[in-house]
Design a protein around this motif. Structure first.
Motif, PDB file in Angstrom:
ATOM      1  N   GLU A 169       0.912  -1.176  -0.107  1.00  0.00           N
ATOM      2  CA  GLU A 169      -0.143   0.110  -0.041  1.00  0.00           C
ATOM      3  C   GLU A 169       0.915   1.171   0.021  1.00  0.00           C
ATOM      4  O   GLU A 169       0.807   2.194  -0.796  1.00  0.00           O
ATOM      5  CB  GLU A 169      -0.992   0.044   1.367  1.00  0.00           C
ATOM      6  N   THR A 224       2.645   1.610  -3.471  1.00  0.00           N
ATOM      7  CA  THR A 224       1.519   1.828  -4.653  1.00  0.00           C
ATOM      8  C   THR A 224       0.744   3.585  -4.420  1.00  0.00           C
ATOM      9  O   THR A 224       0.547   4.066  -5.154  1.00  0.00           O
ATOM     10  CB  THR A 224       0.523   0.917  -4.708  1.00  0.00           C
ATOM     11  N   SER A 232       1.107   6.152  -6.993  1.00  0.00           N
ATOM     12  CA  SER A 232       0.047   7.034  -7.510  1.00  0.00           C
ATOM     13  C   SER A 232       0.105   8.578  -7.264  1.00  0.00           C
ATOM     14  O   SER A 232      -0.222   8.988  -8.263  1.00  0.00           O
ATOM     15  CB  SER A 232      -1.094   6.405  -6.828  1.00  0.00           C
ATOM     16  N   SER A 248      -2.888  -0.754 -13.312  1.00  0.00           N
ATOM     17  CA  SER A 248      -2.953  -1.763 -12.256  1.00  0.00           C
ATOM     18  C   SER A 248      -1.788  -1.427 -11.330  1.00  0.00           C
ATOM     19  O   SER A 248      -0.959  -0.561 -11.538  1.00  0.00           O
ATOM     20  CB  SER A 248      -2.367  -3.120 -13.034  1.00  0.00           C
ATOM     21  N   TYR A 249      -1.701  -2.330 -10.119  1.00  0.00           N
ATOM     22  CA  TYR A 249      -0.761  -2.144  -9.215  1.00  0.00           C
ATOM     23  C   TYR A 249       0.817  -2.310  -9.923  1.00  0.00           C
ATOM     24  O   TYR A 249       1.550  -1.367  -9.651  1.00  0.00           O
ATOM     25  CB  TYR A 249      -0.763  -2.878  -7.867  1.00  0.00           C
ATOM     26  N   VAL A 256       4.257  -6.109  -5.288  1.00  0.00           N
ATOM     27  CA  VAL A 256       3.113  -5.662  -5.753  1.00  0.00           C
ATOM     28  C   VAL A 256       2.188  -6.980  -6.412  1.00  0.00           C
ATOM     29  O   VAL A 256       1.040  -6.966  -6.296  1.00  0.00           O
ATOM     30  CB  VAL A 256       2.926  -4.572  -6.598  1.00  0.00           C
ATOM     31  N   ARG A 302      -0.292  -8.446  -4.042  1.00  0.00           N
ATOM     32  CA  ARG A 302      -1.676  -7.807  -3.500  1.00  0.00           C
ATOM     33  C   ARG A 302      -2.634  -8.783  -3.776  1.00  0.00           C
ATOM     34  O   ARG A 302      -3.681  -8.772  -2.576  1.00  0.00           O
ATOM     35  CB  ARG A 302      -1.851  -6.427  -4.295  1.00  0.00           C
TER      36      ARG A 302
END
Length: 141
Positions: free
Chosen positions: A49, A52, A56, A69-70, A95, A98
């Protein structure tokens, strides 16, 4: 001029030392028990988390190509030279966990030490430094 939410990036990067500590403790004291398994599981999930979320914010702030996507978040930020190849290789593998951790949690092996657990502390620390360096370079901050 870019609007990069540095405050939110910083808040997430500040979570890394606790995640690192949990990963180190669980790797160093692995007993195969359910509590160790859940600690590992949550630390891996939080690591995903953080990576990512930070990615982001960077993608949005620097108007990089959209992520689908991640995995794409990690690829895009690597392509933009936010972090080096060594960090990228581990984060790409991270990732990919996830879905197993969040959606297929009922099948997650909580009795085994995951191979990323002892590796991630150093990688997360490098990630944090490299993200901060990238922000300084791009924003002069």
């Amino acid at each position: 001029m870019y609007y990069v939410n540095q405050e939110q990036i910083q808040r997430r990067l500040e979570a890394i030392p606790d995640i690192v500590e949990a990963l180190k403790q669980v790797a160093g004291n692995w007993d195969g028990g359910i509590v160790s398994g859940f600690v590992q599981e949550r630390a891996l999930h939080l690591a995903i988390e953080v990576v990512t979320d930070v990615g982001s914010y960077l993608i949005d702030g620097f108007i990089m190509r959209d992520a689908s996507s991640y995995e794409d978040i990690v690829e895009i930020t690597h392509e933009e030279r936010v972090f080096d190849d060594e960090v990228f290789a581990v984060l790409a593998e991270l990732v990919s966990l996830r879905k197993p951790l969040v959606q297929e949690y009922y099948a997650w092996d909580r009795r085994s030490l995951h191979k990323l657990t002892p590796v991630l502390p150093d990688i997360l620390e490098q990630f944090s430094v490299q993200v901060r360096d990238y922000l300084k370079q791009e924003l002069g901050a």
